[in-house]
Enzyme design. Structure first.
Site, PDB file in Angstrom:
ATOM      1  CD  GLU A 186      -3.219  -1.094   1.915  1.00  0.00           C
ATOM      2  OE1 GLU A 186      -3.307  -0.231   2.797  1.00  0.00           O
ATOM      3  OE2 GLU A 186      -4.138  -1.922   1.681  1.00  0.00           O
ATOM      4  CD  GLU A 207      -3.644  -6.076   2.877  1.00  0.00           C
ATOM      5  OE1 GLU A 207      -4.563  -5.391   3.382  1.00  0.00           O
ATOM      6  OE2 GLU A 207      -2.435  -5.801   2.993  1.00  0.00           O
TER       7      GLU A 207
HETATM    8  O1  AHR Z   1      -5.305  -6.114   6.685  1.00  0.00           O
HETATM    9  C1  AHR Z   1      -5.266  -4.977   7.472  1.00  0.00           C
HETATM   10  C2  AHR Z   1      -4.598  -3.798   6.775  1.00  0.00           C
HETATM   11  O2  AHR Z   1      -5.340  -3.420   5.666  1.00  0.00           O
HETATM   12  C3  AHR Z   1      -3.227  -4.057   6.207  1.00  0.00           C
HETATM   13  O3  AHR Z   1      -2.226  -3.927   7.151  1.00  0.00           O
HETATM   14  C4  AHR Z   1      -3.094  -2.987   5.181  1.00  0.00           C
HETATM   15  O4  AHR Z   1      -2.227  -3.350   4.126  1.00  0.00           O
HETATM   16  C5  AHR Z   1      -4.512  -2.751   4.733  1.00  0.00           C
HETATM   17  O5  AHR Z   1      -4.827  -1.404   4.735  1.00  0.00           O
END
Ligand code: AHR
Length: 514
Positions: free
Chosen positions: A194, A318
């Site tokens: 990110e 994610e």
């Molecule tokens: O999964 C939780 C968080 O969500 C992670 O650390 C981040 O990469 C995303 O914003």
């Protein structure tokens, strides 16, 4: 009613309100492999995911463990055939210095977890513990490098520590002194996380210049195995230019994958309870989950423009439902897992399967006690969530051949908004058995589904179903088996047609043999 052409194409078309769900499975066109890595997981140093959830260390030896990793969790993840595990973050990775977490435990540097609650992180679970655990699980490790507060040198040395032959440097000497002679040969490396937010709040141009330094150095130095390097892609629909910039400007020899993130969250400022939610909140969550289809498709279109041969993998590292933290769990981002989450999982995995030509890895956030976890723990107790059971039912798709699908689905409606009620994907395994995974998202109506089979003579059908009376139902420490898969027998074959009566809010996986 909506018409969905999956794999061949995907579209929504208005139909008469009374027609039924019609699906065609084109077994004669099956050719793309569904990578098992679509069924991957993500474990971050966040709340009780690592400590308590996965790793109980020496101090908690009362809980049966292997090298500090809970035996019950090991067994559960092995039963899932967990193909890969992403670590150590997430945002945690963006300030992580791997050297602080190797060697004798009493010499490790405790740090403050800057990403998650400023709690003390004693670094007792580090690179050796993680990579040894992956070996134990039979999962490929996927390491996320710190591109924010870290350095290129640190990343290069991490690669050497993990992958170089014994005796090549002080790093491999250190590895040997830490009890590990041979390299782990880690293939998957995320370069940043990110980077448009917690990973440094960079502009894409800055990220890409920095990326080139990392990617070049990490693969040029004392590295016996070729790495699979994953660049940070967009995290929201407004970011497609990230994908375009990566595809347009990065030389092919510098990257193998692009990562994207998407969470099914009602509203970031009011996420709602994980198990006390209204029908409306249920609907909105699934509407957000359906957005994954558009997000993947638009990223694919951008990638196809510059890479029509589909060399570069799209990696959704994610995904999952995100609600308010449940205080019951005693940890940051702990949430209960319900039938709603089973719907998200079944739908999302169908989307990934159907885009298997480009989506070659995905990581559910997060494995234990955090967000849409497959496992919840409380001291020595462990619960397998509805999401776990969907992942387990769907493991038949791992490395199988995708059967392209065309689908016309009834609408599931709320306050004038509509989404498709039915989601589907199918695959053929090595023994030519066909597996069809169906989800009925509608929490009011059962849905009759007619499936026409092309290029496949169905002789026998069996099935499994995951459902419960209410979408708020989940598994608790007092009632750990409330939502578990059962036998499904409401599918019948007649000639080339299969008729399935889907209960409301249910995931069904059928096995069809010739
Ligand atoms: O999964 C939780 C968080 O969500 C992670 O650390 C981040 O990469 C995303 O914003």
């Amino acid at each position: 009613m909506r018409k969905i052409f999956l794999s061949l194409c995907f579209a929504h078309c208005a139909m008469t309100a009374f027609s039924q769900n019609q699906i065609t499975l084109n077994a004669d066109l099956a050719k793309t492999q569904i990578s098992k890595h679509i069924y991957g997981h993500f474990a971050e140093h966040l709340g009780r995911c690592i400590y308590d959830g996965i790793y109980v260390g020496d101090k908690n030896a009362k809980i049966p463990n292997t090298n500090g990793v809970r035996n019950d969790v090991i067994k559960a993840l092995k039963d899932l055939q967990i193909p890969n595990l992403r670590w150590p973050g997430g945002c945690f990775a963006d300030t992580y210095h791997w050297k602080e977490a190797i060697g004798p435990k009493d010499k490790r540097k405790p740090i403050e977890n800057l990403a998650w609650g400023n709690v003390k992180e004693d670094n007792s679970f580090g690179t050796n513990e993680f990579l040894d655990m992956c070996e134990l699980l039979g999962a490929e490790p996927y390491l996320a490098t710190n591109m924010n507060t870290g350095t290129v040198q640190e990343a290069v040395e991490w690669v050497q520590y993990a992958n170089s032959k014994n005796g090549t440097s002080y790093l491999t000497d250190m590895r040997a002194a830490n009890g590990r002679d041979k390299p782990w040969n880690v293939k998957y490396w995320g370069i940043g996380n990110e980077s448009w937010d917690c990973g440094g709040d960079m502009k894409v141009e800055h990220y890409l210049n920095l990326y080139r330094q990392y990617a070049t150095a990490m693969t040029s130095y004392a590295n016996t195995e070729k790495l699979f390097r994953i660049a940070v892609g967009p995290g929201s629909p407004n970011h497609y230019h990230w994908t375009e910039e990566i595809m347009k400007t990065l030389p092919a020899k510098r990257f193998e994958g692009i990562s994207i993130h998407h969470y099914s969250v009602i509203d970031w400022s009011k996420k709602g309870s994980s198990d006390q939610f209204s029908d409306k909140e249920y609907f909105i969550t699934l509407e957000k989950a359906w957005f994954m289809e558009e997000f993947v498709r638009k990223n694919k279109e951008m990638m196809d423009k510059y890479d029509p041969e589909k060399r570069v993998a799209l990696i959704v590292d994610e995904w999952g439902g995100w609600y308010e933290t449940d205080p019951v769990g005693n940890g940051a981002l702990y949430q209960q897992n319900t039938v709603r989450d089973a719907m998200i999982a079944g739908l999302t995995l169908n989307i990934f399967n159907n885009h298997a030509d480009r989506v070659r890895m995905a990581n559910l956030a997060q494995t234990v006690n955090v967000l849409q976890a497959v496992i919840l723990t409380k001291a020595e107790k462990m619960v397998l969530t509805p999401t776990y059971h969907v992942m387990e039912m769907y493991k038949v798709h791992q490395d199988a051949t995708l059967v392209p699908v065309q689908a016309v689905s009834n609408d599931f409606m709320m306050d004038g908004k509509r989404i498709s009620a039915i989601s589907v994907s199918a695959s053929l395994d090595k023994s030519k058995k066909m597996h069809v995974s169906l989800v009925n998202l509608d929490n009011v109506n059962n849905q009759k589904v007619e499936i026409s089979l092309k290029g496949y003579k169905a002789g026998k059908v069996t099935g499994r179903v995951l459902t419960s009376a209410k979408v708020q139902d989940g598994n608790t420490f007092d009632n750990p088996t409330k939502v578990t898969p059962g036998t499904f027998s409401d599918a019948t074959i007649s000639g080339n047609t299969l008729v399935v009566n889907m209960p409301k809010n249910a995931v069904v996986v059928l096995e069809i043999s010739e």
